[in-house]
Motif scaffolding. Structure first.
Motif, PDB file in Angstrom:
ATOM      1  N   ALA A  71       0.827  -1.210   0.000  1.00  0.00           N
ATOM      2  CA  ALA A  71       0.000   0.000   0.000  1.00  0.00           C
ATOM      3  C   ALA A  71       0.862   1.260   0.000  1.00  0.00           C
ATOM      4  CB  ALA A  71      -0.928  -0.007   1.214  1.00  0.00           C
ATOM      5  N   LEU A  72       1.963   1.228   0.747  1.00  0.00           N
ATOM      6  CA  LEU A  72       2.870   2.379   0.780  1.00  0.00           C
ATOM      7  C   LEU A  72       3.498   2.611  -0.591  1.00  0.00           C
ATOM      8  CD1 LEU A  72       4.422   4.573   2.357  1.00  0.00           C
ATOM      9  CD2 LEU A  72       6.133   2.817   2.914  1.00  0.00           C
ATOM     10  N   ARG A  73       3.923   1.532  -1.238  1.00  0.00           N
ATOM     11  CA  ARG A  73       4.516   1.664  -2.569  1.00  0.00           C
ATOM     12  C   ARG A  73       3.524   2.276  -3.554  1.00  0.00           C
ATOM     13  NH1 ARG A  73       4.894  -3.340  -3.731  1.00  0.00           N
ATOM     14  NH2 ARG A  73       3.046  -3.373  -5.059  1.00  0.00           N
ATOM     15  N   THR A 231      -6.773   0.629   4.388  1.00  0.00           N
ATOM     16  CA  THR A 231      -7.242   0.849   5.767  1.00  0.00           C
ATOM     17  C   THR A 231      -8.753   0.706   5.859  1.00  0.00           C
ATOM     18  OG1 THR A 231      -5.398   2.383   6.117  1.00  0.00           O
ATOM     19  CG2 THR A 231      -7.197   2.446   7.712  1.00  0.00           C
ATOM     20  N   PHE A 232      -9.470   1.170   4.847  1.00  0.00           N
ATOM     21  CA  PHE A 232     -10.934   1.078   4.861  1.00  0.00           C
ATOM     22  C   PHE A 232     -11.408  -0.370   4.865  1.00  0.00           C
ATOM     23  CE2 PHE A 232     -15.091   1.031   2.731  1.00  0.00           C
ATOM     24  CZ  PHE A 232     -15.791   1.897   3.551  1.00  0.00           C
ATOM     25  N   MET A 233     -10.618  -1.288   4.348  1.00  0.00           N
ATOM     26  CA  MET A 233     -10.995  -2.697   4.324  1.00  0.00           C
ATOM     27  C   MET A 233     -11.143  -3.277   5.731  1.00  0.00           C
ATOM     28  SD  MET A 233     -11.392  -3.544   1.138  1.00  0.00           S
ATOM     29  CE  MET A 233     -12.069  -1.892   0.917  1.00  0.00           C
ATOM     30  N   LEU A 234     -10.590  -2.587   6.729  1.00  0.00           N
ATOM     31  CA  LEU A 234     -10.700  -3.067   8.108  1.00  0.00           C
ATOM     32  C   LEU A 234     -12.043  -2.705   8.741  1.00  0.00           C
ATOM     33  CD1 LEU A 234      -7.111  -2.128   9.356  1.00  0.00           C
ATOM     34  CD2 LEU A 234      -7.931  -4.367   8.616  1.00  0.00           C
ATOM     35  N   PHE A 235     -12.847  -1.930   8.042  1.00  0.00           N
ATOM     36  CA  PHE A 235     -14.165  -1.529   8.544  1.00  0.00           C
ATOM     37  C   PHE A 235     -15.231  -2.228   7.714  1.00  0.00           C
ATOM     38  CE2 PHE A 235     -11.301   1.911   9.618  1.00  0.00           C
ATOM     39  CZ  PHE A 235     -11.589   2.142  10.946  1.00  0.00           C
ATOM     40  N   GLY A 236     -15.816  -3.284   8.260  1.00  0.00           N
ATOM     41  CA  GLY A 236     -16.860  -4.017   7.574  1.00  0.00           C
ATOM     42  C   GLY A 236     -18.240  -3.583   8.008  1.00  0.00           C
ATOM     43  N   GLN A 237     -19.247  -4.274   7.482  1.00  0.00           N
ATOM     44  CA  GLN A 237     -20.627  -3.913   7.805  1.00  0.00           C
ATOM     45  C   GLN A 237     -20.969  -4.262   9.254  1.00  0.00           C
ATOM     46  OE1 GLN A 237     -23.501  -5.694   5.212  1.00  0.00           O
ATOM     47  NE2 GLN A 237     -25.265  -4.712   6.179  1.00  0.00           N
ATOM     48  N   ASP A 243      -8.495  -2.139  16.755  1.00  0.00           N
ATOM     49  CA  ASP A 243      -7.144  -2.439  17.219  1.00  0.00           C
ATOM     50  C   ASP A 243      -6.171  -2.637  16.065  1.00  0.00           C
ATOM     51  OD1 ASP A 243      -8.668  -4.687  16.565  1.00  0.00           O
ATOM     52  OD2 ASP A 243      -7.412  -6.023  17.759  1.00  0.00           O
ATOM     53  N   LEU A 244      -6.679  -2.862  14.852  1.00  0.00           N
ATOM     54  CA  LEU A 244      -5.835  -2.953  13.666  1.00  0.00           C
ATOM     55  C   LEU A 244      -5.888  -1.654  12.854  1.00  0.00           C
ATOM     56  CD1 LEU A 244      -6.705  -6.551  12.389  1.00  0.00           C
ATOM     57  CD2 LEU A 244      -4.841  -5.851  13.895  1.00  0.00           C
ATOM     58  N   ALA A 245      -7.056  -1.033  12.799  1.00  0.00           N
ATOM     59  CA  ALA A 245      -7.230   0.157  11.972  1.00  0.00           C
ATOM     60  C   ALA A 245      -6.457   1.352  12.518  1.00  0.00           C
ATOM     61  CB  ALA A 245      -8.716   0.496  11.870  1.00  0.00           C
ATOM     62  N   LEU A 246      -6.449   1.543  13.829  1.00  0.00           N
ATOM     63  CA  LEU A 246      -5.764   2.700  14.398  1.00  0.00           C
ATOM     64  C   LEU A 246      -4.251   2.638  14.191  1.00  0.00           C
ATOM     65  CD1 LEU A 246      -7.879   3.190  17.656  1.00  0.00           C
ATOM     66  CD2 LEU A 246      -7.936   4.537  15.553  1.00  0.00           C
TER      67      LEU A 246
END
Length: 278
Positions: A71-73, A231-237, A243-246
Motif C-alpha cells: 500500500a505504501l509503494r 485501511t478502509f478494508m478493516l471496517f466491515g458492515q 485495534d488494527l485500523a488505528l
C-alpha cells in the motif's frame, strides 16, 4: 513602563490562548496514538484513558492486515508522479497563458477556473465510463492521469497568479543572451517560482495521499490498493477492527509527517524569499 507591562500581559494572554487552541487540535492525535496501543476491549470500554499496557503487537498486526509495504509503494507512486506531472504541466501552461495574452488563452484560463467549482460527485459516473473505455481503469497510471486532470485547474490558477509577479525584463535580458523559451523557463522562471512550487506540492500531497474516493473508483485489484483503501478494508458492515485500523492509520500518516519535516526548511526559505521579493 505601564504600556510595556500592558503589552506583555496582552501578549501573554494571546500566547496562552494560542497554546490552548493548539492543544485542542492535538486531541484527535492523542486518541489516535493512545488507542493504537490498546487492546480491542480497552478501546471500547474507555477510549479516552491511557493504555494499561502498551500493545506494540497491534502495529505488527496492522502492518500485515493492510499489507503496508504494498500500500505504501502504491501511494508513493501515485503521489510522487502526480505531483511531478502537475507542477510541470501546470506551470508551463500558466507561463504560456501569462506571456502570450490572447483571447484563446483568456478563455482557456476561464475554463480552468470554472472547472474548480464542478463537484467531483457530478462527474463520477462519466469518469468511470471514460476511464474504462480508454483502458485506464484498474491502473496506477490511469489514476495518476485522473489526478493530473482534477488537480490542474487549481495548480494552473495558483501558478498563473504567481507568474504575473515575475518581471518580464529579466526574461527579455535572458533572450538577448541567447536563451530559448525552455531555457528562460527552467533557468529564470523556475527558480523565482520555487515558493509556489513548494506550496502546490504540499496542497496536492495532502489531497492525493489522503484521497479515498477517486482510487476506490479507479482501482479494483487488491495489489494496487493505496493506504486509504487498504485501511478502509478493516471496517466491515458488522465488524470494525479498531485495534488494527488505528495502528494502520498511524502508519499511514507517518510518511506525510516525515515529508513535512523534510520540507520545513524549504517552506520557511520559500516564505522568506517571497517576502523579500515582494
Amino acid at each position: 513602563m505601564e504600556q510595556d507591562s500592558r503589552y506583555r500581559v496582552k501578549t501573554l494572554i494571546v500566547e496562552i490562548l494560542l497554546i490552548l487552541i493548539g492543544l485542542l487540535f492535538l486531541v484527535p492525535f492523542y486518541f489516535l496514538l493512545a488507542n493504537s496501543v490498546k487492546t480491542f476491549g480497552e478501546i471500547l470500554s474507555d477510549a479516552a484513558a491511557l493504555p494499561s499496557s502498551i500493545q506494540w503487537a497491534n502495529y505488527k498486526a496492522g502492518w500485515e492486515a493492510i499489507d503496508f509495504p504494498s500500500a505504501l509503494r502504491n501511494s508513493l507512486i501515485v503521489t510522487v508522479f502526480s505531483n511531478l506531472l502537475l507542477v510541470l504541466f501546470s506551470s508551463m501552461t500558466a507561463y504560456q497563458m501569462v506571456r502570450h495574452d490572447s483571447v484563446f488563452n483568456r478563455v482557456l484560463f476561464g475554463l480552468f477556473v470554472a472547472a474548480m467549482v464542478i463537484p467531483f460527485q457530478s462527474i463520477m459516473l462519466p469518469l468511470m465510463d471514460v476511464t474504462s473505455r480508454a483502458g485506464f481503469s484498474d491502473s496506477l497510471w490511469g489514476l495518476i492521469l485522473c489526478y493530473l486532470g482534477f488537480g490542474a485547474p487549481l495548480s494552473v490558477f495558483l501558478f498563473h497568479g504567481s507568474m504575473k509577479s515575475i518581471p518580464l525584463e529579466i526574461e527579455q535580458a535572458a533572450r538577448v543572451d541567447g536563451s530559448g523559451t525552455y531555457g528562460v523557463f527552467f533557468r529564470i522562471v523556475y527558480p523565482m517560482m520555487r515558493p509556489m512550487y513548494v506550496t502546490i506540492i504540499i496542497l496536492n500531497t495532502l489531497w492525493i495521499w489522503n484521497d479515498y474516493l477517486l482510487p476506490s473508483l479507479i482501482l479494483t485489484s487488491e495489489n494496487l490498493q493505496t493506504i486509504p483503501i487498504a485501511t478502509f478494508m478493516l471496517f466491515g458492515q458488522y465488524t470494525k477492527q479498531w485495534d488494527l485500523a488505528l495502528p494502520a492509520l498511524v502508519l499511514g500518516i507517518a510518511p506525510v509527517i516525515i515529508f513535512f519535516l523534510a520540507m520545513q526548511k524549504y517552506i520557511v526559505s520559500g516564505i522568506a524569499a517571497g517576502a523579500v521579493k515582494g
